[in-house]
Design a protein around this motif. Structure first.
Motif, mmCIF file in Angstrom:
data_model
loop_
_atom_site.group_PDB
_atom_site.id
_atom_site.type_symbol
_atom_site.label_atom_id
_atom_site.label_comp_id
_atom_site.label_asym_id
_atom_site.label_seq_id
_atom_site.Cartn_x
_atom_site.Cartn_y
_atom_site.Cartn_z
ATOM 1 N N GLY A 42 0.665 -1.219 0.058
ATOM 2 C CA GLY A 42 -0.065 0.130 0.021
ATOM 3 C C GLY A 42 0.934 1.327 -0.067
ATOM 4 N N SER A 43 0.253 2.247 0.465
ATOM 5 C CA SER A 43 1.021 3.539 0.783
ATOM 6 C C SER A 43 2.252 3.560 1.333
ATOM 7 N N GLY A 44 2.193 2.597 2.255
ATOM 8 C CA GLY A 44 3.395 2.549 3.148
ATOM 9 C C GLY A 44 4.624 1.460 2.752
ATOM 10 N N GLY A 45 4.185 1.087 1.512
ATOM 11 C CA GLY A 45 5.351 0.207 0.850
ATOM 12 C C GLY A 45 4.974 -1.402 0.981
ATOM 13 N N ALA A 46 5.487 -2.459 0.697
ATOM 14 C CA ALA A 46 5.497 -3.490 0.775
ATOM 15 C C ALA A 46 5.136 -4.111 2.357
ATOM 16 N N VAL A 47 4.226 -4.915 2.391
ATOM 17 C CA VAL A 47 3.866 -5.675 3.610
ATOM 18 C C VAL A 47 4.578 -6.885 4.041
ATOM 19 N N VAL A 48 5.000 -7.553 2.868
ATOM 20 C CA VAL A 48 5.754 -8.826 3.070
ATOM 21 C C VAL A 48 6.985 -8.940 2.086
ATOM 22 N N SER B 202 10.465 -12.267 9.561
ATOM 23 C CA SER B 202 10.707 -11.378 10.547
ATOM 24 C C SER B 202 10.700 -9.983 10.398
ATOM 25 N N THR B 203 10.831 -9.597 9.125
ATOM 26 C CA THR B 203 10.907 -8.107 8.797
ATOM 27 C C THR B 203 9.845 -7.787 7.825
ATOM 28 N N SER B 204 8.826 -8.775 7.714
ATOM 29 C CA SER B 204 7.665 -8.600 6.989
ATOM 30 C C SER B 204 6.628 -7.949 7.973
ATOM 31 N N ARG B 205 6.147 -6.729 7.612
ATOM 32 C CA ARG B 205 4.994 -5.664 8.558
ATOM 33 C C ARG B 205 3.837 -6.660 8.769
ATOM 34 N N LEU B 206 3.195 -7.518 7.842
ATOM 35 C CA LEU B 206 1.988 -8.242 7.871
ATOM 36 C C LEU B 206 2.351 -9.136 9.123
ATOM 37 N N PHE B 207 3.518 -10.091 8.965
ATOM 38 C CA PHE B 207 3.655 -11.128 10.139
ATOM 39 C C PHE B 207 3.874 -10.457 11.388
ATOM 40 N N LYS C 190 -2.546 -20.481 16.182
ATOM 41 C CA LYS C 190 -1.017 -20.925 15.924
ATOM 42 C C LYS C 190 -0.996 -21.568 14.454
ATOM 43 N N ASP C 191 -1.969 -22.183 14.210
ATOM 44 C CA ASP C 191 -2.036 -22.799 12.844
ATOM 45 C C ASP C 191 -2.033 -21.865 11.685
ATOM 46 N N GLN C 192 -2.836 -20.751 11.963
ATOM 47 C CA GLN C 192 -2.972 -19.758 10.811
ATOM 48 C C GLN C 192 -1.662 -18.925 10.879
ATOM 49 N N ILE C 193 -1.032 -18.635 11.834
ATOM 50 C CA ILE C 193 0.145 -17.818 11.959
ATOM 51 C C ILE C 193 1.403 -18.755 11.186
ATOM 52 N N ALA C 194 1.369 -19.992 11.732
ATOM 53 C CA ALA C 194 2.274 -20.857 10.773
ATOM 54 C C ALA C 194 2.052 -20.750 9.486
ATOM 55 N N LYS D 201 3.527 -17.465 7.811
ATOM 56 C CA LYS D 201 4.775 -17.588 8.155
ATOM 57 C C LYS D 201 5.259 -18.398 6.827
ATOM 58 N N ALA D 202 4.842 -19.715 6.452
ATOM 59 C CA ALA D 202 5.194 -20.395 5.730
ATOM 60 C C ALA D 202 5.378 -19.864 4.499
ATOM 61 N N TRP D 203 4.198 -19.106 3.987
ATOM 62 C CA TRP D 203 4.008 -18.739 2.804
ATOM 63 C C TRP D 203 4.923 -17.570 2.631
ATOM 64 N N ILE D 204 5.378 -16.778 3.595
ATOM 65 C CA ILE D 204 6.571 -15.786 3.287
ATOM 66 C C ILE D 204 7.795 -16.566 3.049
ATOM 67 N N GLU D 205 8.070 -17.317 4.124
ATOM 68 C CA GLU D 205 9.364 -17.795 4.193
ATOM 69 C C GLU D 205 9.505 -18.723 2.744
ATOM 70 N N THR D 206 8.797 -19.524 2.325
ATOM 71 C CA THR D 206 8.878 -20.097 1.040
ATOM 72 C C THR D 206 8.715 -19.509 -0.066
ATOM 73 N N GLY D 207 8.740 -18.442 -0.191
ATOM 74 C CA GLY D 207 9.060 -17.487 -1.647
ATOM 75 C C GLY D 207 7.590 -16.906 -2.051
ATOM 76 N N LEU D 208 6.655 -16.589 -1.165
ATOM 77 C CA LEU D 208 5.463 -15.816 -1.785
ATOM 78 C C LEU D 208 4.842 -16.552 -3.068
#
Length: 478
Positions: free
Chosen positions: A71-77, A83-88, A109-113, A116-123
């Protein structure tokens, strides 16, 4: 309505998920993708404010491309960097007022995991998509500058607002430039550059990774290493250009905060360690893992490359110290003397002496070529016994750092900072003034970090209440 441009930066999130969504486990044989796993959740909980008809803060989550754009504040993932994704960070924020979804229970915990997995494995967008490349920063190690050259100093760094914390954030890390009147001091999600004499902040850089546990200036003074993270969540190391504040490299992607770290003299290697008991050595140019050094049986608490670049010293929570050959990765010597957690270690500038300190009360000057103590202070910081107390009193030494002329500065649980001559004799002792701080808190305040400036003229110490202290050293004192 949530105004994303008005909430704290580490809570600027765009995923308004609800716990009403059923928990599920992704098929391990298939990649986590936006189309199959993320979009259905976004559609149910986010499109009202971040869809095709409405985009708060300029953010549209209705398509993969717009979600990745941000968005206007830049990328969120950021690919590979939860760890540096604002969404997470927003969906895992500890403060309910900052955590997403707002005014609702935290995600399961399942939703958070899953996120996180989506971000860590390359979006990935779908099963046929390739993983997005992990973010890397170009960094070219520089030769150590001549002592006659200009001393790198911060120039016109932007102001960074302080993050609110429930209590004063302790000075977990402190470092002084080897060639300039400059100190780096840790704060929550930030690092301040400070004038050692006045203690005035002259610039700052953000550390969205979380808590800086380690700060180290390069031998040239041009680069600052910061390492840390968020306990039991993430950890990494970052290299900053001291003059501009620009990020030069991001190294490591740990599942717990980095406790120990150092940058080699040629700026080509970064070593990190922590609760996983493994010393990892990375290339700074491409972030690749060069060596995994396995010997420690407990958390790694301190790391330091020798100034000549030949050895790496590592220490752990049960008192073990190992010297490693940087080139081969083999153990050169074990140094066995401490009986409790080693809190810090440092090299003298000639690489001939290694100093260590521990919770057992010992400060040791090690003669590296022989592997035994040249000087040992068995009760370097003996505490005074408070009235009405019995039994053993903690006399741990919490930090140790060499000065430019071989002098050593230490701080301990006796709440003093001491400077030792090159021959091991005590030069001076400075008590930490606690009157102003302890009157506001029932917690006993301790000096956690200490250092000498590049010219040896000023002592610095940071305490558990977040205060920085300084004292001049009389040049005529012997």
């Amino acid at each position: 309505m949530i105004q994303f441009n008005k909430i704290p930066r580490y809570a600027i999130a765009t995923l308004l998920l609800a716990l009403s969504a059923p928990a599920f486990a992704a098929d391990d044989s298939k990649p986590i993708t936006y189309d199959d796993h993320i979009a259905p959740i976004l559609k149910r909980h986010c499109f009202q404010c971040h869809g095709e008809s409405k985009q708060e803060a300029g953010l549209n989550l209705a398509s993969y491309s717009s979600a990745i754009k941000g968005g206007s504040g830049g990328a969120v993932v950021v690919s590979g960097r939860s760890s540096t994704s604002r969404l997470f960070k927003a969906i895992t924020a500890e403060d309910p007022a900052e955590r997403m979804p707002p005014e609702n229970d935290p995600l399961s915990k399942d939703q958070i995991a899953l996120i996180k997995a989506w971000i860590e494995t390359g979006l990935r967008q779908n099963a046929g998509s390739a993983a997005a490349p992990t973010r890397t920063l170009s960094f070219t190690p520089s030769a150590v500058q001549s002592a006659d050259g200009p001393a790198p100093m911060p120039e016109k760094l932007p102001a960074i607002p302080s993050s609110k914390t429930n209590r004063p954030f302790p000075v977990l890390a402190l470092a002084t430039s080897p060639r300039a009147p400059l100190a780096a001091v840790s704060g929550y999600e930030r690092i301040d550059f400070v004038n050692p004499q006045t203690r005035d902040v002259i610039g700052a850089v953000p550390f969205p990774e979380g808590e800086p546990q380690v700060l180290r200036f390069s031998r040239s003074g041009a680069v600052l290493l910061a390492a840390g993270g968020r306990p039991v969540q993430s950890g990494s190391a970052v290299l900053f250009d001291v003059k501009t504040g620009k990020r030069l490299a991001e190294i490591g992607n740990e599942t717990d905060t980095v406790i120990a770290a150092d940058l080699s003299a040629d700026e080509r290697l970064v070593a990190i360690g922590g609760s996983n008991r493994v010393v990892k050595v990375f290339s700074t140019t491409d972030g690749s893992l060069k060596q995994s050094l396995v010997k420690h049986t407990d958390w790694i608490t301190a790391l330091a490359f020798s100034p000549d670049g030949k050895l790496l010293a590592s220490a752990d929570r049960v008192g073990n110290i190992h010297l490693w050959d940087v080139k081969s990765g083999g153990v050169v010597l074990p140094l066995s003397e401490h009986k409790s957690s080693v809190r810090a270690l440092c090299w003298r500038s000639d690489s001939q002496v290694l100093a260590t300190c521990s919770e057992d009360g010992l400060v040791i000057w090690w003669e590296v070529s022989k592997g035994w103590p040249a000087i040992s202070k068995g009760d370097a910081h003996p505490p005074q016994r408070p009235a009405g107390t019995y039994g053993k009193i903690a006399n741990g030494v919490l930090d140790v750092s060499f000065g430019p002329n071989g002098e050593l500065v230490t701080c301990g649980r006796d709440r003093t900072i001491r400077v030792w001559k090159a021959d091991g004799n005590l030069l001076l002792t400075k008590p930490l003034d606690m009157a102003s701080n302890e009157s506001k808190s029932a917690v006993r305040i301790l000096p956690l970090r200490s250092a000498l400036t590049f010219d040896g003229a000023t002592i610095l110490a940071g305490d558990s209440a977040g205060q920085l202290h300084s004292w001049p050293i009389d040049p005529n004192r012997k």
